[in-house]
Design a protein around this motif. Structure first.
Motif, PDB file in Angstrom:
ATOM      1  N   ILE A  10     110.141  -5.481  42.261  1.00  0.00           N
ATOM      2  CA  ILE A  10     111.005  -4.872  41.249  1.00  0.00           C
ATOM      3  C   ILE A  10     110.982  -5.754  40.014  1.00  0.00           C
ATOM      4  O   ILE A  10     111.012  -6.981  40.123  1.00  0.00           O
ATOM      5  N   VAL A  11     110.941  -5.130  38.851  1.00  0.00           N
ATOM      6  CA  VAL A  11     111.135  -5.853  37.598  1.00  0.00           C
ATOM      7  C   VAL A  11     112.432  -5.318  37.012  1.00  0.00           C
ATOM      8  O   VAL A  11     112.507  -4.174  36.585  1.00  0.00           O
ATOM      9  N   ALA A  12     113.462  -6.165  37.047  1.00  0.00           N
ATOM     10  CA  ALA A  12     114.782  -5.783  36.545  1.00  0.00           C
ATOM     11  C   ALA A  12     114.995  -6.421  35.183  1.00  0.00           C
ATOM     12  O   ALA A  12     114.722  -7.605  35.001  1.00  0.00           O
ATOM     13  N   ASN A  13     115.450  -5.637  34.228  1.00  0.00           N
ATOM     14  CA  ASN A  13     115.688  -6.137  32.873  1.00  0.00           C
ATOM     15  C   ASN A  13     117.160  -6.504  32.719  1.00  0.00           C
ATOM     16  O   ASN A  13     117.993  -5.659  32.413  1.00  0.00           O
ATOM     17  N   PHE A  14     117.461  -7.788  32.956  1.00  0.00           N
ATOM     18  CA  PHE A  14     118.823  -8.277  32.833  1.00  0.00           C
ATOM     19  C   PHE A  14     119.120  -8.673  31.396  1.00  0.00           C
ATOM     20  O   PHE A  14     118.215  -9.067  30.653  1.00  0.00           O
ATOM     21  N   LYS A  15     120.398  -8.615  31.017  1.00  0.00           N
ATOM     22  CA  LYS A  15     120.803  -9.082  29.687  1.00  0.00           C
ATOM     23  C   LYS A  15     120.592 -10.585  29.617  1.00  0.00           C
ATOM     24  O   LYS A  15     120.720 -11.286  30.630  1.00  0.00           O
ATOM     25  N   GLU A  16     120.315 -11.088  28.417  1.00  0.00           N
ATOM     26  CA  GLU A  16     120.071 -12.525  28.262  1.00  0.00           C
ATOM     27  C   GLU A  16     121.288 -13.349  28.663  1.00  0.00           C
ATOM     28  O   GLU A  16     121.160 -14.496  29.088  1.00  0.00           O
ATOM     29  N   THR A  17     122.470 -12.770  28.586  1.00  0.00           N
ATOM     30  CA  THR A  17     123.685 -13.477  28.998  1.00  0.00           C
ATOM     31  C   THR A  17     123.803 -13.565  30.518  1.00  0.00           C
ATOM     32  O   THR A  17     124.577 -14.361  31.028  1.00  0.00           O
ATOM     33  N   GLN A  18     123.043 -12.775  31.252  1.00  0.00           N
ATOM     34  CA  GLN A  18     123.104 -12.768  32.706  1.00  0.00           C
ATOM     35  C   GLN A  18     122.096 -13.713  33.360  1.00  0.00           C
ATOM     36  O   GLN A  18     122.303 -14.123  34.495  1.00  0.00           O
ATOM     37  N   VAL A  19     121.010 -14.037  32.686  1.00  0.00           N
ATOM     38  CA  VAL A  19     119.954 -14.829  33.333  1.00  0.00           C
ATOM     39  C   VAL A  19     120.185 -16.333  33.251  1.00  0.00           C
ATOM     40  O   VAL A  19     119.435 -17.087  33.859  1.00  0.00           O
ATOM     41  N   GLY A  20     121.201 -16.771  32.566  1.00  0.00           N
ATOM     42  CA  GLY A  20     121.459 -18.202  32.391  1.00  0.00           C
ATOM     43  C   GLY A  20     121.633 -18.972  33.686  1.00  0.00           C
ATOM     44  O   GLY A  20     121.236 -20.128  33.789  1.00  0.00           O
ATOM     45  N   LYS A  21     122.207 -18.337  34.696  1.00  0.00           N
ATOM     46  CA  LYS A  21     122.443 -19.015  35.975  1.00  0.00           C
ATOM     47  C   LYS A  21     121.464 -18.576  37.062  1.00  0.00           C
ATOM     48  O   LYS A  21     121.584 -18.982  38.211  1.00  0.00           O
ATOM     49  N   MET A  22     120.503 -17.752  36.710  1.00  0.00           N
ATOM     50  CA  MET A  22     119.523 -17.294  37.692  1.00  0.00           C
ATOM     51  C   MET A  22     118.411 -18.317  37.853  1.00  0.00           C
ATOM     52  O   MET A  22     118.000 -18.961  36.890  1.00  0.00           O
ATOM     53  N   LYS A  23     117.937 -18.441  39.102  1.00  0.00           N
ATOM     54  CA  LYS A  23     116.846 -19.357  39.414  1.00  0.00           C
ATOM     55  C   LYS A  23     115.914 -18.692  40.414  1.00  0.00           C
ATOM     56  O   LYS A  23     116.313 -17.795  41.155  1.00  0.00           O
ATOM     57  N   VAL A  76     113.025  -9.826  35.049  1.00  0.00           N
ATOM     58  CA  VAL A  76     113.118 -10.699  36.217  1.00  0.00           C
ATOM     59  C   VAL A  76     112.390 -10.003  37.365  1.00  0.00           C
ATOM     60  O   VAL A  76     112.704  -8.859  37.701  1.00  0.00           O
ATOM     61  N   LYS A  77     111.417 -10.690  37.947  1.00  0.00           N
ATOM     62  CA  LYS A  77     110.660 -10.121  39.068  1.00  0.00           C
ATOM     63  C   LYS A  77     111.381 -10.442  40.372  1.00  0.00           C
ATOM     64  O   LYS A  77     111.702 -11.600  40.647  1.00  0.00           O
ATOM     65  N   ILE A  78     111.630  -9.398  41.161  1.00  0.00           N
ATOM     66  CA  ILE A  78     112.317  -9.532  42.445  1.00  0.00           C
ATOM     67  C   ILE A  78     111.378  -9.016  43.534  1.00  0.00           C
ATOM     68  O   ILE A  78     110.822  -7.924  43.414  1.00  0.00           O
ATOM     69  N   VAL A  79     111.192  -9.818  44.579  1.00  0.00           N
ATOM     70  CA  VAL A  79     110.352  -9.410  45.708  1.00  0.00           C
ATOM     71  C   VAL A  79     111.241  -9.144  46.920  1.00  0.00           C
ATOM     72  O   VAL A  79     112.323  -9.722  47.047  1.00  0.00           O
ATOM     73  N   PHE A  80     110.782  -8.270  47.801  1.00  0.00           N
ATOM     74  CA  PHE A  80     111.536  -7.934  49.005  1.00  0.00           C
ATOM     75  C   PHE A  80     111.347  -9.014  50.061  1.00  0.00           C
ATOM     76  O   PHE A  80     110.252  -9.533  50.243  1.00  0.00           O
ATOM     77  N   ASP A  81     112.428  -9.341  50.794  1.00  0.00           N
ATOM     78  CA  ASP A  81     112.361 -10.291  51.906  1.00  0.00           C
ATOM     79  C   ASP A  81     111.986  -9.604  53.210  1.00  0.00           C
ATOM     80  O   ASP A  81     111.617 -10.253  54.164  1.00  0.00           O
ATOM     81  N   GLU A  82     112.127  -8.305  53.236  1.00  0.00           N
ATOM     82  CA  GLU A  82     111.884  -7.553  54.457  1.00  0.00           C
ATOM     83  C   GLU A  82     110.717  -6.592  54.280  1.00  0.00           C
ATOM     84  O   GLU A  82     110.305  -6.310  53.156  1.00  0.00           O
ATOM     85  N   ASP A  83     110.212  -6.102  55.392  1.00  0.00           N
ATOM     86  CA  ASP A  83     109.116  -5.126  55.346  1.00  0.00           C
ATOM     87  C   ASP A  83     109.670  -3.773  54.914  1.00  0.00           C
ATOM     88  O   ASP A  83     110.574  -3.232  55.538  1.00  0.00           O
ATOM     89  N   VAL A  84     109.150  -3.239  53.824  1.00  0.00           N
ATOM     90  CA  VAL A  84     109.626  -1.956  53.295  1.00  0.00           C
ATOM     91  C   VAL A  84     108.553  -0.873  53.415  1.00  0.00           C
ATOM     92  O   VAL A  84     108.655   0.167  52.769  1.00  0.00           O
ATOM     93  N   SER A  85     107.569  -1.104  54.271  1.00  0.00           N
ATOM     94  CA  SER A  85     106.463  -0.143  54.408  1.00  0.00           C
ATOM     95  C   SER A  85     106.916   1.195  55.005  1.00  0.00           C
ATOM     96  O   SER A  85     106.239   2.204  54.835  1.00  0.00           O
ATOM     97  N   ASP A  86     108.049   1.218  55.710  1.00  0.00           N
ATOM     98  CA  ASP A  86     108.557   2.468  56.288  1.00  0.00           C
ATOM     99  C   ASP A  86     109.302   3.320  55.265  1.00  0.00           C
ATOM    100  O   ASP A  86     109.687   4.447  55.566  1.00  0.00           O
ATOM    101  N   TYR A  87     109.516   2.787  54.078  1.00  0.00           N
ATOM    102  CA  TYR A  87     110.262   3.484  53.029  1.00  0.00           C
ATOM    103  C   TYR A  87     109.318   3.891  51.902  1.00  0.00           C
ATOM    104  O   TYR A  87     108.360   3.185  51.599  1.00  0.00           O
TER     105      TYR A  87
END
Length: 102
Positions: A10-23, A76-87
């Motif tokens: 997933i590529v989520a477009n967060f506001k610049e005020t939201q990404v300050g604490k993201m790692k 922000v690029k988000i990857v899945f932790d679980e197998d989502v091949s059934d969805y």
């Protein structure tokens, strides 16, 4: 013919005020409109070093002369932790990601 990678992220477009604490590596709760009763688990993979407007091939350049502050969106690029091949998860679907910040 369309070319789509078998890897799903997933590529989520967060506001610049939201990404300050993201790692990188922070846990993410993902809700996809197609599956309203399922919460997927993922993690932050990366945060782009430029806003979507600056990374665009045709960035907006306002030549009006008046300055209006506009909150930019940071991809922000988000990857899945679980197998989502059934969805069935496809590009363009509506997703609501929630990044857990300490």
């Amino acid at each position: 013919m369309s070319v789509v990678s078998p890897k799903i992220w997933i590529v989520a477009n967060f506001k610049e005020t939201q990404v300050g604490k993201m790692k990188k590596g922070q846990p993410v709760s993902i809700k996809i409109d197609t599956y309203p009763n399922k919460k997927f688990k993922g993690k932050v993979d990366s945060i782009q070093l430029a806003s979507g407007a600056k990374a665009s091939l045709f960035p907006p350049e306002n030549a009006v002369g008046s300055y209006i502050k506009v909150v930019q969106r940071i991809p922000v690029k988000i990857v899945f932790d679980e197998d989502v091949s059934d969805y069935t998860i496809a590009p363009g679907m509506s997703v609501v990601p929630k990044v857990k910040i300490k």
